[in-house]
Structures are given as structure tokens and as C-alpha cells.
Design a protein around this motif. Sequence first.
Motif, PDB file in Angstrom:
ATOM      1  N   GLU A  37       1.032 -25.066  15.695  1.00 35.35           N
ATOM      2  CA  GLU A  37       0.115 -24.941  16.661  1.00 35.35           C
ATOM      3  C   GLU A  37       0.071 -25.956  18.070  1.00 35.35           C
ATOM      4  O   GLU A  37      -0.110 -25.392  19.277  1.00 35.35           O
ATOM      5  N   ALA A  38       0.662 -26.985  17.834  1.00 37.40           N
ATOM      6  CA  ALA A  38       0.687 -27.749  19.030  1.00 37.40           C
ATOM      7  C   ALA A  38       1.755 -27.471  19.940  1.00 37.40           C
ATOM      8  O   ALA A  38       1.798 -27.307  21.356  1.00 37.40           O
ATOM      9  N   LEU A  39       2.965 -27.051  19.560  1.00 39.84           N
ATOM     10  CA  LEU A  39       4.031 -26.136  20.469  1.00 39.84           C
ATOM     11  C   LEU A  39       3.273 -24.907  21.009  1.00 39.84           C
ATOM     12  O   LEU A  39       3.608 -24.436  22.087  1.00 39.84           O
ATOM     13  N   SER A  40       2.672 -24.174  20.161  1.00 35.36           N
ATOM     14  CA  SER A  40       2.162 -22.975  20.776  1.00 35.36           C
ATOM     15  C   SER A  40       1.115 -22.922  21.885  1.00 35.36           C
ATOM     16  O   SER A  40       1.165 -22.328  22.954  1.00 35.36           O
ATOM     17  N   LEU A  41       0.195 -23.972  21.904  1.00 32.69           N
ATOM     18  CA  LEU A  41      -0.655 -24.258  22.885  1.00 32.69           C
ATOM     19  C   LEU A  41       0.136 -25.042  23.991  1.00 32.69           C
ATOM     20  O   LEU A  41      -0.460 -24.471  25.149  1.00 32.69           O
ATOM     21  N   ALA A  42       1.201 -25.516  24.001  1.00 32.10           N
ATOM     22  CA  ALA A  42       1.877 -26.023  24.962  1.00 32.10           C
ATOM     23  C   ALA A  42       2.395 -24.745  25.759  1.00 32.10           C
ATOM     24  O   ALA A  42       2.263 -24.931  26.998  1.00 32.10           O
ATOM     25  N   ALA A  43       3.098 -24.129  25.137  1.00 35.22           N
ATOM     26  CA  ALA A  43       3.626 -22.880  25.763  1.00 35.22           C
ATOM     27  C   ALA A  43       2.327 -21.983  26.196  1.00 35.22           C
ATOM     28  O   ALA A  43       2.601 -21.382  27.400  1.00 35.22           O
ATOM     29  N   LEU A  44       1.145 -21.891  25.598  1.00 36.00           N
ATOM     30  CA  LEU A  44       0.084 -20.998  26.127  1.00 36.00           C
ATOM     31  C   LEU A  44      -0.222 -21.758  27.541  1.00 36.00           C
ATOM     32  O   LEU A  44      -0.642 -21.171  28.419  1.00 36.00           O
TER      33      LEU A  44
END
Length: 326
Positions: A37-44
Motif C-alpha cells: 500500500e505505501a508504494l502504491s500510494l506513492a505511485a498514485l
Amino acid sequence: MSPLSRGSWWAGLPPAAGAAVMAAGIISVGLHLVGREALSLAALVLAAALWLVLAADFTARLTGDRRRFRAEAYTPAALTAVAATTVLGTRLAMLGWRNAAAALLVVSAALWPGLLVAVVRHWRRRMPGVAFLGCVATQGLAVLAAVLATPGGPDPLARAASAAFCLGLLLYAAALVRFDPQEVVRGAGDHWVAGGALSISALAGSKLLASPVWTGGAHTVLRIATLALLTGSLAWYAVLLYAELRHPRTRYDIRRWATVFPLGMTAVACLSATEPAGVGWLRPLGEVLLWVAVGAWLLTFAAFLLARRTALRRTPAHVAPPGPSQ
């Protein structure tokens, strides 16, 4: 050059820059599917920030530089505006931000017909991989509409998604007969869209499998079609990867973002098809392909920074004109 971009780091970015939003957005989706999730939100956040910049520049060209806007609207790369918006909307819908996702669906649906007609009217023979963006943009609408549709119940969005899915397949076939096979060995990056278009079609199919629009025999046909599309996208992946190894193209080109997007989309298609299509063995493959896509994104971003740094070094420094005392 538009008023917004004059003197900015994004000065002169062509419509193909929308593929960078698509790449970051689909990697965000993939990272969410594997629980990062942390990496996903950063990419988002990165995808959303770049989308806002490009949207502002798009609006500035529309209102202040009509000649450039019309010239770029005829190129297939213009459809990245639609595709990028749908990818971003899909990720927001997965976060539970349905109103924002619905607004992006409205924006992308409003842009889609005009850009698609303009692009298709200027199709020619022996085209590069961007020819498949008509399919990608249309299937992006299908995915976002299917995600927003009411699960298990009658919903106009589900029917619209089904129509877009079928139209997207027709657009793929039309682009395939115009695709230049030589692009496989000499393309600058957008040739990967040939496989990515099948991947997003498979993703649309997997999302539609939960729709009541497809029941009985139609549901079986859709499941078979989804698996066939996914198989085709994996076949393209193998062919294009082999061609890259045999004919390396290491120089940075903005079209390389159109390589990262199909890599991420193929991974997401594998991850998303496991449950609705009943092929659980695809999940480990999807996870491996996702990290390949993340690695490709990092390499492309590093190449972009290096190319930008080199370009800035080659730009002559501004010399102030002589003053009254000189």
C-alpha cells in the motif's frame, strides 16, 4: 508552446507524455493488488501530480494555442489523455473515492469520441504501436465503468462497459492490420502497446465477469475470451522481450513510458484474472511481472533524469543584454 509550459521543466512535452501517467497509475494498481500500500500510494500521488500538470497544459493549449492543439489531436498519442484519465480513475475507485473516479469517467468519456474520430480518420498503413491506443483508451473506459458499476445488479454502466469492451476489440483488430511488424525490432518503445492493448482488454473482460449483463452462455464466452486475450498478451510479451534482447534500444525516448505501461498492465491483468476467471496459478506470474514493471519504471525514470540533465547542460546560458552603462 503553451503559456503554461513556457520556461518550465515540462516545456515541449508531446501528448505521448500521458503514457508516463498511465505507467505510474497501473503500477499503483498492481502494488495495491499485492498488498504494497505505501508504494502504491506513492505511485498514485506521482501519477495524479503528473496528470494535473498535463491536464493544465492540455487546457492551456485548447484555449491559447488552437493550432498546436488541432495538430496534436490528430496523432494517436493524443488518446493517452483518455487512457491516463481512466487508469487514474480506476485506482481512485479502488481507494473508495467513487465520486472522484466517476468524475474522471465523465471527463474521459467526454474526450474519447472526438479524439478517437480524429485519430482514426488519420490512420495510415504501416503504423507504429501507438495505433493500438484507440483500443487502450476504449478498454480503459470499459474497465473504469465496470469497476464503478453496481456489483450483481442491473446497471447502465455495466452495459456501457460491455459495449466499450466489444468496440475495443474491433479497434484492436483494425490497428493490427495497420501495424508495421518492423516496429518489433526497431520501435522506440510504443511497440509494446501491441501487447498492452490485449492486456487491458483481458482486464476489462475480468471485471465484466462479475456483471449480470454476462450470464449463462455469454458468461462462458466472456471467460474464454478473457483467457484468450490474456494468453495473447503473454505471447506478445515473450516476442517483444526477445526482440529487445536481440536488438537493444538503450537510448532514452519518451515513448519508453509506453513500454512500462504494458509491462504493468500485463501484470495487473494476470493478478486480476485469478479469481473471476478461475486461474489462481496466474497470481505468482503476475507478481513476478509486476516487479519487472517496477524495475522498468525505475530504469526509465533514471534515463529520463539523465537525458534531461544532459539537455540542460547543452542549453546555452542566458546572456543579459548590455545595460546603459556598458
